[in-house]
Design a protein around this motif. Structure first.
Motif, short mmCIF file in Angstrom:
data_model
loop_
_atom_site.label_atom_id
_atom_site.label_comp_id
_atom_site.label_asym_id
_atom_site.label_seq_id
_atom_site.Cartn_x
_atom_site.Cartn_y
_atom_site.Cartn_z
N LEU A 88 0.83 -1.21 0.00
CA LEU A 88 0.00 0.00 0.00
C LEU A 88 0.86 1.25 0.00
O LEU A 88 1.92 1.29 0.64
CB LEU A 88 -0.92 0.00 1.22
CG LEU A 88 -1.79 -1.26 1.39
CD1 LEU A 88 -2.54 -1.20 2.71
CD2 LEU A 88 -2.75 -1.41 0.23
N ALA A 89 0.43 2.29 -0.71
CA ALA A 89 1.19 3.53 -0.82
C ALA A 89 0.63 4.60 0.12
O ALA A 89 -0.59 4.81 0.18
CB ALA A 89 1.17 4.03 -2.25
N LEU A 90 1.51 5.28 0.82
CA LEU A 90 1.14 6.45 1.62
C LEU A 90 1.16 7.69 0.71
O LEU A 90 1.70 7.63 -0.41
CB LEU A 90 2.11 6.62 2.78
CG LEU A 90 2.18 5.46 3.79
CD1 LEU A 90 3.13 5.80 4.94
CD2 LEU A 90 0.81 5.10 4.32
N PRO A 91 0.61 8.81 1.16
CA PRO A 91 0.56 10.00 0.30
C PRO A 91 1.92 10.47 -0.23
O PRO A 91 1.98 11.07 -1.30
CB PRO A 91 -0.08 11.05 1.21
CG PRO A 91 -0.94 10.26 2.14
CD PRO A 91 -0.18 9.00 2.40
N ASP A 92 3.00 10.21 0.51
CA ASP A 92 4.32 10.65 0.04
C ASP A 92 5.03 9.57 -0.77
O ASP A 92 6.24 9.65 -0.99
CB ASP A 92 5.20 11.07 1.23
CG ASP A 92 5.54 9.89 2.15
OD1 ASP A 92 4.99 8.79 1.96
OD2 ASP A 92 6.36 10.09 3.06
N SER A 93 4.29 8.54 -1.20
CA SER A 93 4.79 7.44 -2.03
C SER A 93 5.56 6.37 -1.25
O SER A 93 6.08 5.43 -1.84
CB SER A 93 5.66 7.95 -3.19
OG SER A 93 4.89 8.80 -4.05
N THR A 94 5.66 6.51 0.07
CA THR A 94 6.20 5.41 0.87
C THR A 94 5.32 4.18 0.68
O THR A 94 4.09 4.27 0.72
CB THR A 94 6.22 5.79 2.36
OG1 THR A 94 7.10 6.89 2.56
CG2 THR A 94 6.66 4.62 3.23
N LEU A 95 5.94 3.02 0.47
CA LEU A 95 5.20 1.78 0.28
C LEU A 95 5.23 0.96 1.57
O LEU A 95 6.27 0.83 2.21
CB LEU A 95 5.82 0.97 -0.86
CG LEU A 95 5.78 1.65 -2.23
CD1 LEU A 95 6.59 0.85 -3.24
CD2 LEU A 95 4.35 1.84 -2.71
N VAL A 96 4.08 0.42 1.94
CA VAL A 96 3.95 -0.35 3.17
C VAL A 96 3.53 -1.78 2.81
O VAL A 96 2.47 -2.00 2.22
CB VAL A 96 2.93 0.27 4.14
CG1 VAL A 96 2.80 -0.59 5.40
CG2 VAL A 96 3.33 1.70 4.50
N LYS A 97 4.37 -2.73 3.17
CA LYS A 97 4.05 -4.15 2.97
C LYS A 97 3.28 -4.61 4.20
O LYS A 97 3.84 -4.75 5.30
CB LYS A 97 5.34 -4.95 2.81
CG LYS A 97 5.15 -6.44 2.51
CD LYS A 97 4.52 -6.70 1.17
CE LYS A 97 4.66 -8.16 0.77
NZ LYS A 97 3.80 -8.49 -0.40
N ALA A 333 -2.49 4.61 10.95
CA ALA A 333 -3.92 4.53 11.28
C ALA A 333 -4.72 5.56 10.48
O ALA A 333 -5.84 5.29 10.03
CB ALA A 333 -4.12 4.73 12.77
N ALA A 334 -4.13 6.74 10.27
CA ALA A 334 -4.81 7.78 9.50
C ALA A 334 -4.99 7.38 8.04
O ALA A 334 -5.82 7.98 7.33
CB ALA A 334 -4.01 9.08 9.58
N GLN A 335 -4.25 6.36 7.60
CA GLN A 335 -4.40 5.83 6.24
C GLN A 335 -5.15 4.49 6.22
O GLN A 335 -5.11 3.77 5.23
CB GLN A 335 -3.01 5.67 5.62
CG GLN A 335 -2.30 6.98 5.37
CD GLN A 335 -3.06 7.86 4.38
OE1 GLN A 335 -3.53 7.38 3.35
NE2 GLN A 335 -3.18 9.14 4.69
N GLY A 336 -5.79 4.17 7.35
CA GLY A 336 -6.62 2.97 7.38
C GLY A 336 -5.91 1.70 7.76
O GLY A 336 -6.48 0.62 7.61
N MET A 337 -4.67 1.80 8.26
CA MET A 337 -3.91 0.60 8.63
C MET A 337 -3.73 0.55 10.14
O MET A 337 -3.06 1.41 10.72
CB MET A 337 -2.55 0.61 7.93
CG MET A 337 -2.62 0.25 6.46
SD MET A 337 -1.02 0.43 5.63
CE MET A 337 -1.16 2.13 5.06
#
Length: 403
Positions: A88-97, A333-337
């Motif tokens: 999943l991508a955060l607004p600054d393009s950081t990717l979260v596995k 959490a603010a991004q739904g995770m």
């Protein structure tokens, strides 16, 4: 793609690559030849890399590790659909596995598919594991799936969700003091024949096959984004860290990837055995630890795997405070995770270094577990609210919602 046979050939010492052992039995206490009373060296699995089938890395990731079977030890335990977790991508393009999407809601499912397979292959009647968290819950699930007994040396203060997992899977749970777990694990394995799937050496070695399951994180990342510039990994004993690095190192060795990403270990600042080992130039370190909410990775005993991964990749060990981790957990959490506190430490490490703009290429933070596994979950209760509109409107206005 139909699963092909395992190409695993032997076990190799990380203390001396010239020291090799047959593939079976799986070594569960490191290398007996190169280990010393101060440092236990892990072993890793070697493969017939020349025989890796064409197209193995052209397939898309998905659930079940069997798709990567040629570069894993034999998978004799049934799958629960581990792996294939979203990126999943955060607004600054950081990717979260997001490893919380695994069957027992943590990355440990990748490891336990492999270690429980070793128990099945060797004809053990069950497994024994020392864990107060994700590892024990996952091991119990895979043992149940394989029809094996499971004994978990746990803690009476383990999170409520973890205790519920263990009970649901029918594990034999023995809550004992932390300092007693490893000696008891050795004793139970010796006297019952149960297969140990967690560490029982002074510095961490763990099961010789365990970190191999974590390589599949690298395989999946490569299929989705190619080779990242950097990967930030929550780090306790360093098995996940090593697996991610080894997976990319294999891709490079096979000519599939042009380079290996920099790998950053992320540990609680109150401990950090991996950081201590790198700082002192030692193969592994044992440290004292202080209080932290990151209970899942607050470990005293480091291992050589993590040191190897960080130094060979050109990464660095990072130490994070609970304040930094809490901010990262809130950002996710603010991004739904909803992540376990320890799981957010990878993002905290990236933020400490300035974010993805500090790197030339994609940056991935591994989030290892669900927030449902945190210590305080289930301890808070909401008070009933008067449904009168004036009361409700007041609450909405206080939250910044116009009424």
């Amino acid at each position: 793609m139909t699963a092909a046979p395992s190409l695993a050939t032997s076990q190799v010492s990380l203390g001396d690559p010239e020291v090799r052992y047959p593939l079976w039995p799986a070594l569960t206490a490191g290398c007996p030849a190169t280990s010393t009373p101060e440092t236990a060296y892990p072993v890793e699995v070697d493969y017939d890399y020349a025989a890796v089938p064409a197209g193995l890395f052209e397939q898309q990731p998905g659930p079940g590790l069997d798709r990567w079977a040629p570069l894993l030890p034999p998978l004799d335990a049934p799958t629960l659909g581990e792996g294939g977790t979203p990126l999943l991508a955060l607004p600054d393009s950081t990717l979260v596995k997001d490893e919380s999407r695994n069957p027992t809601w943590s990355h440990k499912d990748r490891l336990n598919r492999v270690t429980v397979s070793a128990a099945v292959h060797q004809g053990a009647g069950g497994i024994v594991v020392a864990s107060s968290g994700n590892h024990g819950a996952s091991a119990a699930a895979y043992a149940a799936r394989a029809g094996l007994r499971c004994v978990v040396l746990a803690s009476a203060s383990s999170p409520p969700a973890v205790q519920s997992f263990l009970n649901a899977y029918g594990a034999v749970v023995l809550p004992v003091p932390a300092e007693a777990r490893w000696p008891l694990l050795r004793l139970i394995a010796e006297r019952t024949g149960l297969h140990p799937v967690s560490n029982h050496t002074r510095t961490h070695t763990g099961h010789g096959f365990g970190a191999e399951g974590y390589k599949t994180v690298a395989y999946e990342l490569h299929a989705e984004v190619g080779t990242p510039a950097a990967v930030f990994v929550p780090t306790g004993y360093g098995e996940l860290l090593y697996g991610v690095w080894k997976g990319f190192a294999e891709l490079y060795r096979l000519g599939v990837a042009a380079r290996v990403p920099r790998v950053f270990s992320c540990e609680p600042a109150v401990g950090g055995p991996l950081a201590a080992a790198v700082r002192t130039g030692t193969p592994a370190a044992v440290v004292e630890v202080g209080p932290t909410e990151a209970y899942a990775i607050d470990v005293t005993n480091g291992g050589h795997r993590g040191v190897r991964a960080v130094t060979a990749s050109g990464g660095a060990p990072l130490l994070l405070t609970d304040r930094e981790v809490r901010a990262a957990q809130g950002e996710l959490a603010a991004q739904g995770m909803w992540t376990e506190f320890s799981s957010a430490i990878g993002l905290a490490g990236l933020r400490q270094l300035g974010g993805p703009a500090a790197f030339d290429g994609p940056v991935v933070c591994v989030s290892t577990s669900s927030g449902f596994k945190d210590l305080r979950v289930g301890t808070e209760r909401a008070e009933a609210l008067d449904p009168d509109w004036a009361v409700v409107a007041g609450r909405l206005k206080a939250a910044g919602i116009e009424v």
